[in-house]
Design a protein around this motif. Structure first.
Motif, PDB file in Angstrom:
ATOM      1  N   SER A 250       0.799  -1.232   0.000  1.00 59.17           N
ATOM      2  CA  SER A 250       0.000   0.000   0.000  1.00 59.17           C
ATOM      3  C   SER A 250       0.828   1.276   0.000  1.00 59.17           C
ATOM      4  CB  SER A 250      -0.933   0.003   1.215  1.00 59.17           C
ATOM      5  OG  SER A 250      -1.788  -1.109   1.180  1.00 59.17           O
ATOM      6  N   GLY A 251       1.871   1.320   0.815  1.00 64.06           N
ATOM      7  CA  GLY A 251       2.699   2.517   0.913  1.00 64.06           C
ATOM      8  C   GLY A 251       3.806   2.582  -0.112  1.00 64.06           C
ATOM      9  N   ARG A 252       3.776   1.678  -1.073  1.00 64.73           N
ATOM     10  CA  ARG A 252       4.790   1.666  -2.138  1.00 64.73           C
ATOM     11  C   ARG A 252       4.125   1.727  -3.522  1.00 64.73           C
ATOM     12  NH1 ARG A 252       7.996  -3.511   0.312  1.00 64.73           N
ATOM     13  NH2 ARG A 252       8.433  -2.659   2.398  1.00 64.73           N
ATOM     14  N   HIS A 253       3.032   2.450  -3.604  1.00 64.60           N
ATOM     15  CA  HIS A 253       2.334   2.606  -4.880  1.00 64.60           C
ATOM     16  C   HIS A 253       2.895   3.762  -5.711  1.00 64.60           C
ATOM     17  CE1 HIS A 253      -1.609   0.475  -3.422  1.00 64.60           C
ATOM     18  NE2 HIS A 253      -0.621  -0.368  -3.685  1.00 64.60           N
ATOM     19  N   LEU A 254       3.376   4.800  -5.029  1.00 63.81           N
ATOM     20  CA  LEU A 254       3.746   6.037  -5.728  1.00 63.81           C
ATOM     21  C   LEU A 254       4.805   5.815  -6.797  1.00 63.81           C
ATOM     22  CD1 LEU A 254       3.724   9.107  -6.127  1.00 63.81           C
ATOM     23  CD2 LEU A 254       5.352   9.283  -4.234  1.00 63.81           C
TER      24      LEU A 254
ATOM     25  N   LYS B  92       3.346 -12.008  10.223  1.00 60.95           N
ATOM     26  CA  LYS B  92       4.727 -12.493  10.239  1.00 60.95           C
ATOM     27  C   LYS B  92       5.205 -12.909   8.853  1.00 60.95           C
ATOM     28  CE  LYS B  92       4.584 -14.207  15.008  1.00 60.95           C
ATOM     29  NZ  LYS B  92       4.580 -15.431  15.866  1.00 60.95           N
ATOM     30  N   ASP B  93       4.315 -13.526   8.080  1.00 58.12           N
ATOM     31  CA  ASP B  93       4.706 -14.071   6.777  1.00 58.12           C
ATOM     32  C   ASP B  93       4.966 -12.980   5.737  1.00 58.12           C
ATOM     33  OD1 ASP B  93       4.446 -16.558   7.880  1.00 58.12           O
ATOM     34  OD2 ASP B  93       2.510 -17.023   6.942  1.00 58.12           O
ATOM     35  N   VAL B  94       4.260 -11.870   5.852  1.00 59.63           N
ATOM     36  CA  VAL B  94       4.429 -10.750   4.909  1.00 59.63           C
ATOM     37  C   VAL B  94       4.703  -9.499   5.755  1.00 59.63           C
ATOM     38  CG1 VAL B  94       3.401  -9.433   3.020  1.00 59.63           C
ATOM     39  CG2 VAL B  94       2.832 -11.854   3.292  1.00 59.63           C
ATOM     40  N   LYS B  95       5.974  -9.139   5.858  1.00 56.21           N
ATOM     41  CA  LYS B  95       6.416  -8.141   6.829  1.00 56.21           C
ATOM     42  C   LYS B  95       5.794  -6.766   6.639  1.00 56.21           C
ATOM     43  CE  LYS B  95       9.244 -11.015   8.865  1.00 56.21           C
ATOM     44  NZ  LYS B  95       8.917 -11.541  10.215  1.00 56.21           N
ATOM     45  N   TRP B  96       5.515  -6.370   5.379  1.00 58.24           N
ATOM     46  CA  TRP B  96       5.031  -5.009   5.161  1.00 58.24           C
ATOM     47  C   TRP B  96       3.666  -4.769   5.806  1.00 58.24           C
ATOM     48  CZ3 TRP B  96       0.457  -3.800   2.787  1.00 58.24           C
ATOM     49  CH2 TRP B  96      -0.115  -4.739   1.930  1.00 58.24           C
TER      50      TRP B  96
ATOM     51  N   SER C 271       2.689  -5.343   8.766  1.00 56.87           N
ATOM     52  CA  SER C 271       2.795  -4.860  10.142  1.00 56.87           C
ATOM     53  C   SER C 271       3.620  -3.591  10.253  1.00 56.87           C
ATOM     54  CB  SER C 271       3.419  -5.943  11.030  1.00 56.87           C
ATOM     55  OG  SER C 271       4.749  -6.235  10.619  1.00 56.87           O
ATOM     56  N   ASN C 272       4.195  -3.134   9.140  1.00 54.25           N
ATOM     57  CA  ASN C 272       5.032  -1.947   9.120  1.00 54.25           C
ATOM     58  C   ASN C 272       4.198  -0.738   8.704  1.00 54.25           C
ATOM     59  OD1 ASN C 272       6.806  -0.021   7.316  1.00 54.25           O
ATOM     60  ND2 ASN C 272       8.182  -0.965   8.803  1.00 54.25           N
ATOM     61  N   PHE C 273       4.201   0.289   9.525  1.00 54.21           N
ATOM     62  CA  PHE C 273       3.312   1.425   9.258  1.00 54.21           C
ATOM     63  C   PHE C 273       3.662   2.141   7.958  1.00 54.21           C
ATOM     64  CE2 PHE C 273       1.974   5.843   9.558  1.00 54.21           C
ATOM     65  CZ  PHE C 273       0.628   5.682   9.823  1.00 54.21           C
ATOM     66  N   ASN C 274       4.957   2.359   7.710  1.00 50.60           N
ATOM     67  CA  ASN C 274       5.339   3.096   6.508  1.00 50.60           C
ATOM     68  C   ASN C 274       4.970   2.352   5.233  1.00 50.60           C
ATOM     69  OD1 ASN C 274       6.422   5.289   7.902  1.00 50.60           O
ATOM     70  ND2 ASN C 274       8.438   4.330   8.067  1.00 50.60           N
ATOM     71  N   SER C 275       5.079   1.035   5.254  1.00 49.94           N
ATOM     72  CA  SER C 275       4.778   0.243   4.062  1.00 49.94           C
ATOM     73  C   SER C 275       3.288   0.024   3.864  1.00 49.94           C
ATOM     74  CB  SER C 275       5.483  -1.120   4.141  1.00 49.94           C
ATOM     75  OG  SER C 275       6.875  -0.965   4.140  1.00 49.94           O
ATOM     76  N   SER C 276       2.550  -0.062   4.967  1.00 52.48           N
ATOM     77  CA  SER C 276       1.118  -0.389   4.879  1.00 52.48           C
ATOM     78  C   SER C 276       0.213   0.824   5.003  1.00 52.48           C
ATOM     79  CB  SER C 276       0.751  -1.384   5.984  1.00 52.48           C
ATOM     80  OG  SER C 276       0.892  -0.777   7.264  1.00 52.48           O
ATOM     81  N   GLY C 277       0.705   1.854   5.681  1.00 49.29           N
ATOM     82  CA  GLY C 277      -0.117   3.039   5.902  1.00 49.29           C
ATOM     83  C   GLY C 277      -1.095   2.895   7.048  1.00 49.29           C
ATOM     84  N   GLY C 278      -1.201   1.694   7.601  1.00 44.14           N
ATOM     85  CA  GLY C 278      -2.138   1.437   8.689  1.00 44.14           C
ATOM     86  C   GLY C 278      -2.578  -0.010   8.679  1.00 44.14           C
ATOM     87  N   GLY C 279      -3.481  -0.343   9.582  1.00 42.68           N
ATOM     88  CA  GLY C 279      -3.900  -1.731   9.724  1.00 42.68           C
ATOM     89  C   GLY C 279      -5.334  -1.979   9.316  1.00 42.68           C
ATOM     90  N   ALA C 280      -6.183  -2.248  10.294  1.00 41.02           N
ATOM     91  CA  ALA C 280      -7.547  -2.713  10.032  1.00 41.02           C
ATOM     92  C   ALA C 280      -8.385  -1.717   9.225  1.00 41.02           C
ATOM     93  CB  ALA C 280      -8.256  -3.025  11.356  1.00 41.02           C
ATOM     94  N   VAL C 281      -8.118  -0.425   9.371  1.00 46.20           N
ATOM     95  CA  VAL C 281      -8.901   0.558   8.622  1.00 46.20           C
ATOM     96  C   VAL C 281      -8.321   0.768   7.224  1.00 46.20           C
ATOM     97  CG1 VAL C 281      -9.899   2.871   8.623  1.00 46.20           C
ATOM     98  CG2 VAL C 281      -9.470   1.719  10.791  1.00 46.20           C
ATOM     99  N   MET C 282      -7.015   1.029   7.139  1.00 49.66           N
ATOM    100  CA  MET C 282      -6.412   1.349   5.846  1.00 49.66           C
ATOM    101  C   MET C 282      -6.375   0.153   4.900  1.00 49.66           C
ATOM    102  SD  MET C 282      -5.014   3.752   3.944  1.00 49.66           S
ATOM    103  CE  MET C 282      -4.197   5.095   4.831  1.00 49.66           C
ATOM    104  N   ASN C 283      -6.120  -1.031   5.420  1.00 49.42           N
ATOM    105  CA  ASN C 283      -5.908  -2.162   4.520  1.00 49.42           C
ATOM    106  C   ASN C 283      -7.055  -3.158   4.446  1.00 49.42           C
ATOM    107  OD1 ASN C 283      -3.242  -2.175   3.050  1.00 49.42           O
ATOM    108  ND2 ASN C 283      -2.620  -1.524   5.100  1.00 49.42           N
TER     109      ASN C 283
END
Length: 346
Positions: A73-77, A161-165, A167-179
């Protein structure tokens, strides 16, 4: 007209795109690129397309006119800009990006290069959601009073755990709401209109060592005077189908995934009974409630068909980049309210 597709990013959601493309007679998947060469190769073999060595090489291929960005999500740009600056049309998996500044760079590039940029929100193309939107637009609800969205899912610790991005805020932009919740966030805003104010809480309750939330609750005030809530979680076991409630002075509708639980208006029409019968059965897919791969590709298929129709007829798609930005804006307002412990006005 036959359209050639490329895909950047070969994760789980890219497979949904590939299956949808394969179903369309006017489309062909030409190739794929992922930063992991092994994933690029295995994906290309599975979907019988070319494995590219770089995103730049894929963007330059003359057989390709549309490219789907399926990176985290955070690597679309960065890949989106590569696609757009190469003069290719760009389809970006949700969310468009994870900050408004990054969204705006994509939007500006699309305008400057005169290419179409679309954000993926397949729930808008669900038949039952289209019927609900039609009923709202026809004024059948009277005054809208409340609009609520519930996304109470379960994701195991291994999911993060299996896909690190994830759980990472910068890569995902957030959790339950954003993704997970952003599909319903978009749908609720599409139904109810612009949100004027948000008061929210978010936290980490059911998981450990994540940089993102696994539970959030937000109270909304819409510009039209209605109010509502958004509840999202990835810690609710066993997980439940997402639900939308649209409630008005002359009627109310409650939809669970693709199933109508309530469809009731003061002014009953002959078509109401037909709709209740048609959408009263069990949901056809797992809905992603506990398994992120248990989702149907029919929504992506319908949205890609809308995109191709828009291109062939020279008009904007149903969800262009500006439209896709709106859901990101609301998610970020929810996060800002939770973080700063105050009401956020949009």
């Amino acid at each position: 007209m036959k359209h050639g597709f490329g895909i950047i990013g070969a994760g789980a959601i890219a497979e949904v795109h590939a299956r949808a493309i394969d179903t369309i007679m006017e489309a062909e998947l030409i190739g794929v690129y992922d930063h992991n060469p092994d994933k690029t190769t295995s994906f290309s073999m599975k979907y019988n397309c070319k494995a590219f060595d770089s995103a730049e090489e894929l963007c330059k291929d003359e057989k390709i006119d549309i490219i789907c960005v399926c990176t985290p999500s955070g690597r679309h740009l960065e890949p989106a800009l590569a696609v757009i600056n190469a003069g290719r049309h760009c389809v970006i998996e949700k969310p468009l990006e994870v900050t408004l500044a990054r969204c705006d760079k994509i939007i500006s590039a699309g305008i400057q290069n005169k290419v179409m940029v679309s954000g993926i929100f397949p729930m808008r193309f669900s038949r039952v959601n289209i019927e609900l939107k039609k009923a709202i637009d026809e004024g059948r609800f009277g005054r809208l009073v409340m609009g609520d969205a519930y996304i109470k899912w379960y994701r195991s610790p291994d999911y993060y755990k299996d896909v690190k991005w994830r759980s990472n805020f910068n890569s995902s932009g957030g959790g339950a709401v954003m993704n997970q919740g952003i599909h319903s966030v978009d749908l609720l805003r599409w139904f109810m209109g612009k949100v004027e104010a948000v008061c929210a809480f978010a936290g980490l309750v059911g998981h450990e060592n994540l940089e993102v939330e696994d539970v959030a609750a937000a109270t909304l005030k819409f510009e039209n005077g209605a109010m509502g809530v958004i509840e999202a979680s990835t810690a609710v076991n066993p997980g439940f189908y997402r639900k939308i409630e649209i409630l008005g002075t002359h009627g109310s509708v409650v939809i669970e995934e693709e199933k109508i639980l309530t469809w009731k208006f003061d002014e009953e029409r002959d078509t109401d009974h037909i709709l209740r019968e048609k959408y009263s059965g069990s949901n056809q897919s797992g809905g992603g409630v506990s398994d992120p791969k248990a989702i149907s590709d029919i929504g992506h298929l319908r949205q890609l068909l809308d995109i191709l129709k828009a291109l062939d007829n020279n008009h904007p798609p149903a969800v262009d980049a500006l439209e896709a930005r709106k859901a990101v804006e609301l998610v970020l307002a929810i996060y800002a309210s939770a973080r700063n412990k105050r009401i956020v006005y949009l």
